[in-house]
Design a protein around this motif. Structure first.
Motif, short mmCIF file in Angstrom:
data_model
loop_
_atom_site.label_atom_id
_atom_site.label_comp_id
_atom_site.label_asym_id
_atom_site.label_seq_id
_atom_site.Cartn_x
_atom_site.Cartn_y
_atom_site.Cartn_z
N GLY A 72 0.81 -1.21 0.00
CA GLY A 72 0.00 0.00 0.00
C GLY A 72 0.84 1.26 0.00
N LEU A 73 1.90 1.26 0.79
CA LEU A 73 2.78 2.44 0.84
C LEU A 73 3.53 2.62 -0.47
CD1 LEU A 73 4.14 2.10 4.49
CD2 LEU A 73 2.49 3.78 3.63
N LEU A 74 4.00 1.52 -1.04
CA LEU A 74 4.69 1.59 -2.32
C LEU A 74 3.74 2.08 -3.41
CD1 LEU A 74 7.23 0.95 -4.02
CD2 LEU A 74 6.36 -1.37 -4.26
N ASP A 75 2.52 1.59 -3.39
CA ASP A 75 1.51 2.02 -4.35
C ASP A 75 1.22 3.51 -4.19
OD1 ASP A 75 -0.36 1.73 -6.42
OD2 ASP A 75 -1.97 1.18 -5.03
N GLY A 76 1.19 3.98 -2.95
CA GLY A 76 0.93 5.39 -2.70
C GLY A 76 2.05 6.30 -3.14
N CYS A 77 3.28 5.85 -2.98
CA CYS A 77 4.43 6.67 -3.39
C CYS A 77 4.53 6.78 -4.90
CB CYS A 77 5.72 6.06 -2.85
SG CYS A 77 5.92 6.28 -1.10
N CYS A 78 4.10 5.76 -5.59
CA CYS A 78 4.14 5.74 -7.06
C CYS A 78 2.71 5.80 -7.56
CB CYS A 78 4.84 4.47 -7.54
SG CYS A 78 6.48 4.26 -6.85
N TYR A 79 2.02 6.87 -7.22
CA TYR A 79 0.58 6.99 -7.45
C TYR A 79 0.20 7.12 -8.92
CZ TYR A 79 1.64 11.88 -8.11
OH TYR A 79 2.17 13.04 -8.57
N GLN A 80 1.16 7.42 -9.79
CA GLN A 80 0.82 7.66 -11.19
C GLN A 80 0.27 6.41 -11.87
OE1 GLN A 80 3.78 8.21 -9.78
NE2 GLN A 80 4.43 10.30 -10.15
N ASP A 81 0.74 5.24 -11.47
CA ASP A 81 0.30 3.99 -12.08
C ASP A 81 -0.56 3.21 -11.09
OD1 ASP A 81 1.95 4.46 -14.32
OD2 ASP A 81 3.68 3.61 -13.27
N ASN A 82 -1.44 2.40 -11.64
CA ASN A 82 -2.19 1.47 -10.79
C ASN A 82 -1.22 0.45 -10.21
OD1 ASN A 82 -4.68 2.64 -11.35
ND2 ASN A 82 -4.93 1.43 -13.20
N PRO A 130 -10.23 -2.41 -4.33
CA PRO A 130 -11.59 -1.86 -4.47
C PRO A 130 -12.19 -1.44 -3.12
CG PRO A 130 -11.35 -3.82 -5.82
CD PRO A 130 -10.11 -3.73 -4.98
N ALA A 131 -11.92 -2.17 -2.06
CA ALA A 131 -12.42 -1.79 -0.73
C ALA A 131 -11.69 -0.55 -0.22
CB ALA A 131 -12.26 -2.95 0.25
N PHE A 132 -10.37 -0.48 -0.45
CA PHE A 132 -9.60 0.68 0.00
C PHE A 132 -10.07 1.95 -0.71
CE2 PHE A 132 -5.79 -2.30 0.89
CZ PHE A 132 -6.29 -2.59 2.14
N LYS A 133 -10.50 1.83 -1.94
CA LYS A 133 -10.97 3.00 -2.70
C LYS A 133 -12.24 3.60 -2.09
CE LYS A 133 -9.07 2.07 -7.26
NZ LYS A 133 -9.38 1.81 -8.68
N ARG A 134 -12.94 2.82 -1.29
CA ARG A 134 -14.17 3.31 -0.65
C ARG A 134 -13.95 3.67 0.82
NH1 ARG A 134 -16.15 -1.16 -3.60
NH2 ARG A 134 -16.18 -2.41 -1.72
N THR A 135 -12.75 3.43 1.35
CA THR A 135 -12.45 3.74 2.74
C THR A 135 -12.05 5.21 2.85
OG1 THR A 135 -11.65 1.47 3.00
CG2 THR A 135 -11.00 3.06 4.70
N PRO A 136 -12.71 5.98 3.75
CA PRO A 136 -12.53 7.44 3.77
C PRO A 136 -11.09 7.95 3.71
CG PRO A 136 -14.29 6.84 5.24
CD PRO A 136 -13.70 5.54 4.72
N VAL A 137 -10.21 7.53 4.58
CA VAL A 137 -8.85 8.08 4.56
C VAL A 137 -8.03 7.45 3.45
CG1 VAL A 137 -6.72 8.31 5.89
CG2 VAL A 137 -8.91 8.69 7.00
N LEU A 138 -8.18 6.17 3.21
CA LEU A 138 -7.37 5.49 2.19
C LEU A 138 -7.73 5.90 0.77
CD1 LEU A 138 -7.19 1.90 3.70
CD2 LEU A 138 -5.51 3.74 3.87
N ARG A 139 -8.97 6.30 0.55
CA ARG A 139 -9.36 6.66 -0.82
C ARG A 139 -8.66 7.93 -1.30
NH1 ARG A 139 -15.36 8.07 0.85
NH2 ARG A 139 -15.04 10.16 1.65
N VAL A 140 -8.02 8.65 -0.40
CA VAL A 140 -7.29 9.86 -0.79
C VAL A 140 -6.16 9.51 -1.75
CG1 VAL A 140 -5.84 11.72 0.10
CG2 VAL A 140 -7.92 11.08 1.29
N ARG A 141 -5.60 8.31 -1.63
CA ARG A 141 -4.52 7.89 -2.54
C ARG A 141 -5.00 7.98 -3.99
NH1 ARG A 141 -3.00 5.80 -6.73
NH2 ARG A 141 -1.74 3.99 -7.03
N TRP A 142 -6.21 7.55 -4.26
CA TRP A 142 -6.73 7.58 -5.63
C TRP A 142 -7.22 8.98 -5.98
CZ3 TRP A 142 -6.78 3.41 -2.48
CH2 TRP A 142 -6.10 2.29 -2.96
N ALA A 143 -7.70 9.73 -5.02
CA ALA A 143 -8.09 11.12 -5.27
C ALA A 143 -6.85 11.94 -5.63
CB ALA A 143 -8.78 11.71 -4.05
N PHE A 144 -5.72 11.64 -4.98
CA PHE A 144 -4.47 12.33 -5.27
C PHE A 144 -4.08 12.11 -6.72
CE2 PHE A 144 0.13 12.94 -5.32
CZ PHE A 144 0.23 14.15 -4.66
N LYS A 145 -4.24 10.88 -7.19
CA LYS A 145 -3.92 10.57 -8.59
C LYS A 145 -4.78 11.39 -9.53
CE LYS A 145 -3.84 6.77 -11.87
NZ LYS A 145 -4.05 5.34 -12.06
#
Length: 154
Positions: A72-82, A130-145
């Motif tokens: 999750g942290l690696l995915d967040g740091c490299c947010y440009q790609d899925n 898909p569950a993380f994308k709906r979790t309030p704080v965690l969904r920010v990772r995809w909003a940031f993208k």
């Protein structure tokens, strides 16, 4: 009345500091896991590291959860790609590297099953996206993208 400022939402604050915080969190997590993985087991005397009195299962659960977090942290740091095979491979290679470092010590031993548990944690992250994308704080990772594609409209 126009001088009244709207206070930023929690998501706005998180978005503002998202990238430096996620990079720092990844660095701290990798450093802590590397150190803990290489410490002699004797350093943990008096600490009950077992869950439900199942020491082998507890160790594998810990590996799985650690690599779910690392993914999750690696995915967040490299947010440009899925999250993709490249990111999963980087996380898996880190786990293999740790096991290799343990083989260089005379007090820790590498384990194939630890690598399997690591990979299972990576897979769990991938399946839980898909569950993380709906979790309030965690969904920010995809909003940031979506908000910062290439940092053009920052």
């Amino acid at each position: 009345m126009e001088n009244l400022r709207k206070s930023p939402s929690l998501e706005d604050v998180i978005l503002q500091h998202y990238l430096p915080v996620s990079r720092a969190a990844l660095a701290i997590t990798l450093t802590a896991i590397t150190i803990l993985s290489l410490l002699p087991i004797d350093n943990f005397r008096g600490v009950d590291l077992t869950f439900w009195r199942l020491p082998v299962a507890a160790d594998k659960i810990a590996h799985c959860l650690a690599f779910l977090v690392i993914s999750g942290l690696l995915d967040g740091c490299c947010y440009q790609d899925n999250f993709n095979l490249k990111k999963a491979a980087i996380a898996a290679l880190y786990g293999i590297w740790i096991e290799g470092l343990q083989s260089l010590t005379d007090y820790r031993h590498p384990s194939f099953w630890d690598i399997v548990a690591n990979c299972f944690g990576i897979l769990m992250y991938w399946l839980l996206i898909p569950a993380f994308k709906r979790t309030p704080v965690l969904r920010v990772r995809w909003a940031f993208k979506e908000t910062h594609p290439g940092d053009n409209n920052g």
